[in-house]
Design an enzyme around this catalytic site. Sequence first.
Site, PDB file in Angstrom:
ATOM      1  N   LYS A 140       7.189   2.669  12.178  1.00 37.29           N
ATOM      2  CA  LYS A 140       7.111   3.112  13.659  1.00 37.29           C
ATOM      3  C   LYS A 140       7.528   1.892  14.678  1.00 37.29           C
ATOM      4  O   LYS A 140       8.376   2.330  15.544  1.00 37.29           O
ATOM      5  CB  LYS A 140       5.609   3.494  13.850  1.00 37.29           C
ATOM      6  CG  LYS A 140       4.614   2.351  13.982  1.00 37.29           C
ATOM      7  CD  LYS A 140       4.005   2.276  12.879  1.00 37.29           C
ATOM      8  CE  LYS A 140       2.702   1.537  12.753  1.00 37.29           C
ATOM      9  NZ  LYS A 140       1.901   1.368  11.470  1.00 37.29           N
ATOM     10  N   LYS A 173       4.119   5.012  18.326  1.00 35.26           N
ATOM     11  CA  LYS A 173       4.202   6.385  17.646  1.00 35.26           C
ATOM     12  C   LYS A 173       4.365   7.445  18.662  1.00 35.26           C
ATOM     13  O   LYS A 173       5.278   8.200  18.671  1.00 35.26           O
ATOM     14  CB  LYS A 173       3.059   6.682  17.088  1.00 35.26           C
ATOM     15  CG  LYS A 173       2.826   5.728  15.887  1.00 35.26           C
ATOM     16  CD  LYS A 173       1.174   5.807  15.155  1.00 35.26           C
ATOM     17  CE  LYS A 173       0.936   4.873  13.975  1.00 35.26           C
ATOM     18  NZ  LYS A 173      -0.472   4.868  13.736  1.00 35.26           N
ATOM     19  N   THR A 205       0.833  -1.182   0.202  1.00 39.79           N
ATOM     20  CA  THR A 205      -0.016   0.052   0.036  1.00 39.79           C
ATOM     21  C   THR A 205       0.778   1.319   0.045  1.00 39.79           C
ATOM     22  O   THR A 205       0.730   1.996  -0.713  1.00 39.79           O
ATOM     23  CB  THR A 205      -0.957  -0.081   1.204  1.00 39.79           C
ATOM     24  OG1 THR A 205      -1.843  -1.193   1.270  1.00 39.79           O
ATOM     25  CG2 THR A 205      -1.807   1.321   1.136  1.00 39.79           C
ATOM     26  N   GLU A 243      -7.149  -4.652  10.982  1.00 43.63           N
ATOM     27  CA  GLU A 243      -6.563  -6.192  10.541  1.00 43.63           C
ATOM     28  C   GLU A 243      -7.428  -7.281  10.791  1.00 43.63           C
ATOM     29  O   GLU A 243      -8.014  -7.191  12.072  1.00 43.63           O
ATOM     30  CB  GLU A 243      -5.172  -6.405  11.114  1.00 43.63           C
ATOM     31  CG  GLU A 243      -4.007  -5.055  10.619  1.00 43.63           C
ATOM     32  CD  GLU A 243      -3.857  -5.241   9.017  1.00 43.63           C
ATOM     33  OE1 GLU A 243      -4.120  -6.247   8.484  1.00 43.63           O
ATOM     34  OE2 GLU A 243      -3.326  -4.235   8.591  1.00 43.63           O
ATOM     35  N   ASP A 283       0.383  -0.081  18.670  1.00 44.71           N
ATOM     36  CA  ASP A 283       0.600   0.737  17.636  1.00 44.71           C
ATOM     37  C   ASP A 283       0.604   2.189  17.987  1.00 44.71           C
ATOM     38  O   ASP A 283       1.892   2.958  17.682  1.00 44.71           O
ATOM     39  CB  ASP A 283      -0.573   0.761  16.518  1.00 44.71           C
ATOM     40  CG  ASP A 283      -0.189   1.713  15.214  1.00 44.71           C
ATOM     41  OD1 ASP A 283       0.751   1.357  14.643  1.00 44.71           O
ATOM     42  OD2 ASP A 283      -1.179   2.794  15.300  1.00 44.71           O
ATOM     43  N   GLY A 316       1.049   8.996   9.617  1.00 43.68           N
ATOM     44  CA  GLY A 316       0.919   9.318   8.072  1.00 43.68           C
ATOM     45  C   GLY A 316       1.391  10.384   7.641  1.00 43.68           C
ATOM     46  O   GLY A 316       2.363  10.852   7.476  1.00 43.68           O
TER      47      GLY A 316
END
Length: 441
Positions: free
Chosen positions: A106, A206, A16, A191, A202, A135
């Site tokens: 990350k 970050k 992607t 996911e 996640d 992003g």
Amino acid sequence: MTTLKPVRVGICGLGTVGGGTFNVLTRNADEIARRAGRPIVIEQVAMRRDNPDCDTTGVKTTADIFEVARNPDVDVLVELIGGYDVARELVLTAIEHGKHVVTANKALIAVHGNEIFQAAHEKGVIVAFEAAVAGGIPVIKSLREGLGANRIEWLAGIINGTGNYILTHMRDEGRAFEDVLAEAQALGYAEADPTFDVEGIDAAHKLTILASIAYGVPLQFEKAYTEGISRITAEDVEQADNLGYIIKHLGISKRTEAGFELRVHPTLIPKERLLANVHGVKNAIAVMGDAVGPTLYYGAGAGAEPTASAVVADLLDVARDITTDHHYRVPYLAFSGIHDSEDSLPMLPMEDIVTAYYLRLLAVDRPGVLARVATILSEQGISIEALIQKEATEGELVPIILLTHRTREKHMNEAIRQLESLADIAGPVTRIRVESLDEHE
């Protein structure tokens, strides 16, 4: 146009983000060359399978990512394969071969960044990672350069779009967590295994990166506190709304006299705050600087071309700085003295954090129960700011909703332990932290 030679790029991973990066580089080649002062060309692509959205005609391709890392014709390796171990080996190999690195990974930076930056410093190469956080939002560059005059007091962010999508639809439609999660998976926002997103891992990756840049401390992902949103109910969302709050899954880091906070968890924030009004899959990060005051960075936190926007921006920086002595480049984590004075302040354990709390208890509706609850809180030095108790027939189980004033986490932990031991309290006590995110804090 300058006669400087082109910067030659090797892209590892054509999924992607890799596909988006490939297409932005080829579509906007002339504009990018004008900005960089030299062409940025794709020399080689490593991919496991073709991406039908990318026309790789005329570009060298391989299935071996390490071939790109060793290719003498590649100046910059773009790592877009994700994960920890293989990505670490790939990046360190590229650095050993004198290549600059751009990554959107990350997890790699949060866990292995200290080692990677040290290796890059010794070889005099650049490692750029704007796309690793939020992003297409240029928050790393803003923290590292735009806010360079400021002492950063705190930052708080919605830095995972999946969690924000789920909480947004739970509030707007009164739906259960499991229902909205299934929808997010069907739409491709989550996911098949959503653990990293909904349990805060996640976001913690970050937040670790942001905090290191904000305060000039080494990356310390292992010290980040993480808590997910899977226990948040539609009733919690409704009661928060009744009390004037919205629940968001936030990454929060603060500077205190005792040390730094690094935590990800569901959080009640006042409805009037800008972060409270960031909905769907969007990301936003609020940063408080002592000179500039509160600032907010908002936009698309994922997606092919939004993330590619950040990857290509890093490539532009590399192209501009590639001939600059590495001692004069912007430091990887913003501070030259990364191991100096601020490093002496610790990352605080969660039990030492001070915040306010939302509590939801399921209690038997009989005389004296509420008094016992209040006594337990009082004995831990916890005062109640607001209380909601629904009417019920005597003997039934009813929810009791409490908002507390600010208190230390370890005191709240002990209070909850005692509350859950009461015979008149059924099941676990729901606890959600409350943050005002006020500029005067």
